[in-house]
Scaffold this motif. Structure first.
Motif, PDB file in Angstrom:
ATOM      1  N   PHE A   1       0.828  -1.208   0.000  1.00 27.54           N
ATOM      2  CA  PHE A   1       0.000   0.000   0.000  1.00 27.54           C
ATOM      3  C   PHE A   1       0.862   1.258   0.000  1.00 27.54           C
ATOM      4  O   PHE A   1       0.531   2.243  -0.644  1.00 27.54           O
ATOM      5  N   ARG A   2       1.984   1.217   0.716  1.00 27.54           N
ATOM      6  CA  ARG A   2       2.897   2.362   0.739  1.00 27.54           C
ATOM      7  C   ARG A   2       3.471   2.601  -0.662  1.00 27.54           C
ATOM      8  O   ARG A   2       3.506   3.722  -1.148  1.00 27.54           O
ATOM      9  N   ARG A   3       3.888   1.532  -1.296  1.00 27.39           N
ATOM     10  CA  ARG A   3       4.446   1.625  -2.646  1.00 27.39           C
ATOM     11  C   ARG A   3       3.412   2.137  -3.649  1.00 27.39           C
ATOM     12  O   ARG A   3       3.740   2.897  -4.553  1.00 27.39           O
ATOM     13  N   LEU A   4       2.143   1.735  -3.473  1.00 28.02           N
ATOM     14  CA  LEU A   4       1.070   2.151  -4.377  1.00 28.02           C
ATOM     15  C   LEU A   4       0.476   3.503  -4.003  1.00 28.02           C
ATOM     16  O   LEU A   4      -0.405   4.001  -4.702  1.00 28.02           O
ATOM     17  N   ASP A   5       0.935   4.077  -2.901  1.00 31.09           N
ATOM     18  CA  ASP A   5       0.413   5.341  -2.389  1.00 31.09           C
ATOM     19  C   ASP A   5      -1.087   5.263  -2.132  1.00 31.09           C
ATOM     20  O   ASP A   5      -1.837   6.186  -2.430  1.00 31.09           O
ATOM     21  N   ALA A   6      -1.505   4.134  -1.557  1.00 35.58           N
ATOM     22  CA  ALA A   6      -2.916   3.899  -1.211  1.00 35.58           C
ATOM     23  C   ALA A   6      -3.114   4.298   0.250  1.00 35.58           C
ATOM     24  O   ALA A   6      -3.223   3.445   1.136  1.00 35.58           O
ATOM     25  N   ALA A   7      -3.144   5.595   0.502  1.00 39.67           N
ATOM     26  CA  ALA A   7      -3.143   6.134   1.862  1.00 39.67           C
ATOM     27  C   ALA A   7      -4.270   5.606   2.757  1.00 39.67           C
ATOM     28  O   ALA A   7      -4.005   5.236   3.908  1.00 39.67           O
ATOM     29  N   PRO A   8      -5.524   5.562   2.294  1.00 37.84           N
ATOM     30  CA  PRO A   8      -6.586   5.085   3.201  1.00 37.84           C
ATOM     31  C   PRO A   8      -6.372   3.629   3.654  1.00 37.84           C
ATOM     32  O   PRO A   8      -6.542   3.319   4.830  1.00 37.84           O
ATOM     33  N   LEU A   9      -5.985   2.760   2.725  1.00 36.66           N
ATOM     34  CA  LEU A   9      -5.761   1.367   3.116  1.00 36.66           C
ATOM     35  C   LEU A   9      -4.468   1.206   3.903  1.00 36.66           C
ATOM     36  O   LEU A   9      -4.376   0.347   4.783  1.00 36.66           O
TER      37      LEU A   9
END
Length: 122
Positions: A61-69
């Motif tokens: 999620f950090r790598r994908l910049d998926a902040a909410p998840l």
């Protein structure tokens, strides 16, 4: 089907979902499955196993910049008892390393209070 059967099969189904050929080629879905598995493991009382799955999900999620998840995953990691070090915080920032309770105790100790006095304040 009784509820306990579904509960008993949950881990098997999570493993099958994570082992699907090509699952890693869809990192968002793969990480989400890891998050859900980690949540289930924590609720089943298997904290150390949960931490592994959650750490893997958080990295993706950090790598994908998926902040909410990522935030949900980090909250779940903290519920396993794991202390997280926030990347944005300087290494010497004690507020980023300590819980709010630990920080309060440290501040009171720095004022010279005894353990008994600190205990009465916390």
């Amino acid at each position: 089907m009784p509820c306990w059967c579904v509960w008993a099969d949950a881990e098997k189904h999570f493993r099958l979902a994570l082992d699907v050929p090509g699952a890693r080629s869809r990192p968002f879905n793969h990480a989400r499955t890891r998050l859900l598995c980690g949540e289930w493991l924590r609720r089943a009382g298997r904290r150390s196993h949960a931490r592994t799955r959650l750490a893997e999900a958080a990295e993706i999620f950090r790598r994908l910049d998926a902040a909410p998840l990522l935030a949900r995953t980090e909250a779940e990691q903290e519920m396993t008892g794991q202390r997280l070090r926030r990347d944005s915080a300087p290494a010497r920032d004690t507020a980023a390393v300590l819980t709010s309770q630990e920080l309060r105790v440290a501040q009171l100790a720095a004022q010279g209070l005894t353990n008994r006095e600190i205990g009465s304040h916390c």
